[in-house]
Design a protein around this motif. Structure first.
Motif, mmCIF file in Angstrom:
data_model
loop_
_atom_site.group_PDB
_atom_site.id
_atom_site.type_symbol
_atom_site.label_atom_id
_atom_site.label_comp_id
_atom_site.label_asym_id
_atom_site.label_seq_id
_atom_site.Cartn_x
_atom_site.Cartn_y
_atom_site.Cartn_z
ATOM 1 N N GLN A 133 0.529 -17.723 13.105
ATOM 2 C CA GLN A 133 -0.495 -16.690 13.363
ATOM 3 C C GLN A 133 0.137 -15.500 14.062
ATOM 4 O O GLN A 133 -0.149 -14.334 13.707
ATOM 5 N N ALA A 134 1.053 -15.752 15.040
ATOM 6 C CA ALA A 134 1.727 -14.652 15.741
ATOM 7 C C ALA A 134 2.597 -13.862 14.761
ATOM 8 O O ALA A 134 2.636 -12.616 14.815
ATOM 9 N N ARG A 135 3.287 -14.536 13.851
ATOM 10 C CA ARG A 135 4.106 -13.843 12.848
ATOM 11 C C ARG A 135 3.223 -12.999 11.936
ATOM 12 O O ARG A 135 3.573 -11.851 11.614
ATOM 13 N N ASN A 136 2.114 -13.584 11.508
ATOM 14 C CA ASN A 136 1.195 -12.833 10.641
ATOM 15 C C ASN A 136 0.655 -11.600 11.362
ATOM 16 O O ASN A 136 0.579 -10.515 10.757
ATOM 17 N N GLU A 137 0.289 -11.788 12.634
ATOM 18 C CA GLU A 137 -0.240 -10.642 13.401
ATOM 19 C C GLU A 137 0.849 -9.599 13.600
ATOM 20 O O GLU A 137 0.589 -8.383 13.514
ATOM 21 N N ARG A 138 2.107 -10.065 13.855
ATOM 22 C CA ARG A 138 3.227 -9.139 13.991
ATOM 23 C C ARG A 138 3.454 -8.370 12.687
ATOM 24 O O ARG A 138 3.596 -7.140 12.679
ATOM 25 N N ASP A 139 3.474 -9.136 11.581
ATOM 26 C CA ASP A 139 3.683 -8.499 10.279
ATOM 27 C C ASP A 139 2.566 -7.507 9.974
ATOM 28 O O ASP A 139 2.828 -6.398 9.473
ATOM 29 N N LEU A 140 1.332 -7.891 10.296
ATOM 30 C CA LEU A 140 0.193 -6.998 10.083
ATOM 31 C C LEU A 140 0.338 -5.749 10.947
ATOM 32 O O LEU A 140 0.132 -4.626 10.483
ATOM 33 N N PHE A 141 0.723 -5.988 12.233
ATOM 34 C CA PHE A 141 0.889 -4.856 13.136
ATOM 35 C C PHE A 141 1.980 -3.919 12.623
ATOM 36 O O PHE A 141 1.819 -2.696 12.602
ATOM 37 N N LEU A 142 3.130 -4.544 12.216
ATOM 38 C CA LEU A 142 4.228 -3.713 11.728
ATOM 39 C C LEU A 142 3.829 -2.943 10.463
ATOM 40 O O LEU A 142 4.163 -1.761 10.317
ATOM 41 N N SER A 143 3.126 -3.591 9.575
ATOM 42 C CA SER A 143 2.733 -2.893 8.353
ATOM 43 C C SER A 143 1.724 -1.795 8.676
ATOM 44 O O SER A 143 1.796 -0.690 8.125
ATOM 45 N N GLN A 144 0.800 -2.059 9.590
ATOM 46 C CA GLN A 144 -0.164 -1.025 9.967
ATOM 47 C C GLN A 144 0.533 0.116 10.714
ATOM 48 O O GLN A 144 0.223 1.289 10.511
ATOM 49 N N PHE A 145 1.502 -0.276 11.596
ATOM 50 C CA PHE A 145 2.213 0.744 12.356
ATOM 51 C C PHE A 145 3.070 1.594 11.418
ATOM 52 O O PHE A 145 3.148 2.813 11.541
ATOM 53 N N ARG A 146 3.682 0.944 10.449
ATOM 54 C CA ARG A 146 4.477 1.647 9.456
ATOM 55 C C ARG A 146 3.584 2.596 8.644
ATOM 56 O O ARG A 146 3.964 3.762 8.401
ATOM 57 N N ALA A 147 2.433 2.067 8.257
ATOM 58 C CA ALA A 147 1.518 2.904 7.489
ATOM 59 C C ALA A 147 1.093 4.104 8.330
ATOM 60 O O ALA A 147 0.988 5.222 7.835
ATOM 61 N N LEU A 148 0.853 3.870 9.614
ATOM 62 C CA LEU A 148 0.450 4.954 10.514
ATOM 63 C C LEU A 148 1.576 5.971 10.631
ATOM 64 O O LEU A 148 1.354 7.196 10.544
ATOM 65 N N LEU A 149 2.817 5.460 10.837
ATOM 66 C CA LEU A 149 3.953 6.366 10.975
ATOM 67 C C LEU A 149 4.190 7.124 9.663
ATOM 68 O O LEU A 149 4.496 8.319 9.675
ATOM 69 N N GLU A 150 4.042 6.464 8.571
ATOM 70 C CA GLU A 150 4.223 7.127 7.293
ATOM 71 C C GLU A 150 3.145 8.183 7.090
ATOM 72 O O GLU A 150 3.403 9.257 6.549
ATOM 73 N N GLY A 151 1.930 7.802 7.594
ATOM 74 C CA GLY A 151 0.852 8.798 7.500
ATOM 75 C C GLY A 151 1.159 10.008 8.355
ATOM 76 O O GLY A 151 0.906 11.157 7.947
ATOM 77 N N TYR A 152 1.746 9.779 9.555
ATOM 78 C CA TYR A 152 2.123 10.906 10.414
ATOM 79 C C TYR A 152 3.243 11.709 9.784
ATOM 80 O O TYR A 152 3.251 12.944 9.823
ATOM 81 N N LEU A 153 4.191 11.004 9.195
ATOM 82 C CA LEU A 153 5.291 11.711 8.540
ATOM 83 C C LEU A 153 4.778 12.539 7.363
ATOM 84 O O LEU A 153 5.220 13.690 7.153
ATOM 85 N N THR A 154 3.877 11.996 6.655
ATOM 86 C CA THR A 154 3.328 12.733 5.523
ATOM 87 C C THR A 154 2.560 13.942 6.041
ATOM 88 O O THR A 154 2.682 15.041 5.485
ATOM 89 N N SER A 155 1.845 13.770 7.124
ATOM 90 C CA SER A 155 1.100 14.873 7.707
ATOM 91 C C SER A 155 2.060 15.922 8.240
ATOM 92 O O SER A 155 1.820 17.136 8.113
ATOM 93 N N LEU A 156 3.135 15.492 8.874
ATOM 94 C CA LEU A 156 4.107 16.427 9.408
ATOM 95 C C LEU A 156 4.759 17.193 8.266
ATOM 96 O O LEU A 156 5.028 18.407 8.368
ATOM 97 N N GLU A 157 5.044 16.557 7.204
ATOM 98 C CA GLU A 157 5.672 17.222 6.086
ATOM 99 C C GLU A 157 4.687 18.180 5.432
ATOM 100 O O GLU A 157 5.075 19.256 4.990
ATOM 101 N N ARG A 158 3.467 17.896 5.418
ATOM 102 C CA ARG A 158 2.475 18.786 4.874
ATOM 103 C C ARG A 158 2.308 19.976 5.804
ATOM 104 O O ARG A 158 2.095 21.105 5.370
ATOM 105 N N TYR A 159 2.368 19.667 7.064
ATOM 106 C CA TYR A 159 2.188 20.729 8.034
ATOM 107 C C TYR A 159 3.405 21.663 7.997
ATOM 108 O O TYR A 159 3.297 22.845 8.201
ATOM 109 N N LYS A 160 4.553 21.124 7.773
ATOM 110 C CA LYS A 160 5.758 21.885 7.710
ATOM 111 C C LYS A 160 5.762 22.777 6.456
ATOM 112 O O LYS A 160 6.325 23.851 6.464
ATOM 113 N N ARG A 161 5.175 22.507 5.542
ATOM 114 C CA ARG A 161 5.190 23.222 4.298
ATOM 115 C C ARG A 161 4.179 24.249 4.302
ATOM 116 O O ARG A 161 3.676 25.049 4.530
#
Length: 161
Positions: A133-161
């Motif tokens: 359960q801890a691994r699943n929660e970690r994996d979920l957290f990492l995937s959500q955090f990655r998605a969040l960071l990717e969303g920020y990166l995408t936003s930053l790249e849009r903002y930069k353009r």
């Protein structure tokens, strides 16, 4: 009179007593014995017979005492044999009871061991489940955090353009 004792019902019977011997009267004859010597001899025989009869009575009393002691010893021996038999029976019963108790303790110990083993297995399963359960929660957290960071990166790249 016959001075020889006869065997009667397990005891000697004396036909003559020391007094019979001491006061025995004899007829006098022409060529008889010296009366004083006969009297003295009869006195000695009487005294000796008295001692023999007293010794005989003392020995009979001693035999009775010894027979009583022997009977007591035999009775004691019989009691001792009964006590030994009873002790052996009690020892067998105690041994059997101890074996039954040992078997019960062995079964209880085996049951406790099985219960402890089952509890350890259950605890390991719970811990594995918690780890999963801890691994699943970690994996979920990492995937959500990655998605969040990717969303920020995408936003930053849009903002930069």
């Amino acid at each position: 009179m016959d001075a020889n004792p006869e065997r009667m019902t397990g005891e000697f019977r004396v036909d003559l007593t020391p007094l019979d011997i001491r006061y025995q009267e004899f007829r006098q004859s022409l060529r008889g014995y010296a009366v004083a010597e006969v009297r003295e001899y009869l006195g000695r025989v009487s005294d000796r017979l008295t001692l023999i009869l007293e010794e005989n009575e003392r020995l009979r009393a001693q035999v009775r005492d010894l027979e009583t002691q022997l009977a007591g010893a035999r009775e004691g021996e019989a009691e001792l044999k009964r006590a030994v038999v009873a002790a052996e029976r009690i020892a067998r019963e105690i041994k059997a009871q101890a074996e039954r108790e040992a078997e019960i303790i062995k079964r209880e110990t085996e049951a406790e061991r099985q219960a402890a083993l089952q509890e350890a297995v259950d605890q390991i399963k719970r811990m594995k489940a918690e780890i999963d359960q801890a691994r699943n929660e970690r994996d979920l957290f990492l995937s959500q955090f990655r998605a969040l960071l990717e969303g920020y990166l995408t936003s930053l790249e849009r903002y930069k353009r």
